[in-house]
Design an enzyme around this catalytic site. Sequence first.
Site: not given
Ligand code: DGL
Length: 264
Positions: A75, A189
């Site tokens: 993430c 993301c």
């Molecule tokens: N998948 C996450 C990232 O790479 C974030 C998504 C979220 O929870 O807003 O930032």
Amino acid sequence: MDAAAPILIFDSGVGGLTVLDAVRLALPDAPVIYAADNAGLPYGNKTEAQIAARVSGLLGRMTERFRPRLVCIACNTASTIALGMVREVLEVPIVGTVPAIKPAAALTASGVIGLLGTEATIRQGYVDGLEAEFAADKTLLRHAAPELVAAAEARLRGEPVNPAVFARAAQGLRAQPAGERIDTVVLACTHFPLLLPELTAAFGSGVRFVDGAQGIARRIAFLTQGQSFARSAPDFALFTRDGPEIAALAPALATRGLMRSVTL
Ligand code: DGL
């Protein structure tokens, strides 16, 4: 090292599955626990303090309970905010996910790079640092696209997605000064590569997308070199809250070898 010790892959939701896909290709025999903080999703609209507290608290509990050989924070939002703090408090090796600005800077011919991330990620000093280090002679345009997080979650639950969200994400970058010259977009993301065909269509031909998944898989393979892997049970997904989304995600999880779901 216990051969059944898992690699723990952590995200707020389904985004980290894009990292899991790359890890599967690099290390098909590695036991994996996929952990999604669905109780905290989305991270993108939270404060730095909220995200840091959630991520370090949850990873503390998870590592104590499941004894992983390595933790991957799959993430960008959590990594750009909390990677340093988590490394301070946990003994286990931690691999983070940070925006792939370095490879994008090597790829761009026009010198204009777009970056799509969450609201929290695009304001991080960590991203300023990557820009200064690797793209100081380029133009980096940033845009927060939280709608794409919701779209990726809906897609994996088998629900329809409003196609307007892809056009809005592209427009958010294209409408900025020099935006028409973007030839490379960083998917900062982990949810966004799940929507690659739609994003490709929205930006038009001539735009390349980069994300960190393969680099992370290579890093994990390097850090676990020489270790043996043997599953003692099928891999599973771990959620922080019970809810209807868990059953809806079961097919997407099963195709990735996550055969059951449990809650923390
Ligand atoms: N998948 C996450 C990232 O790479 C974030 C998504 C979220 O929870 O807003 O930032």
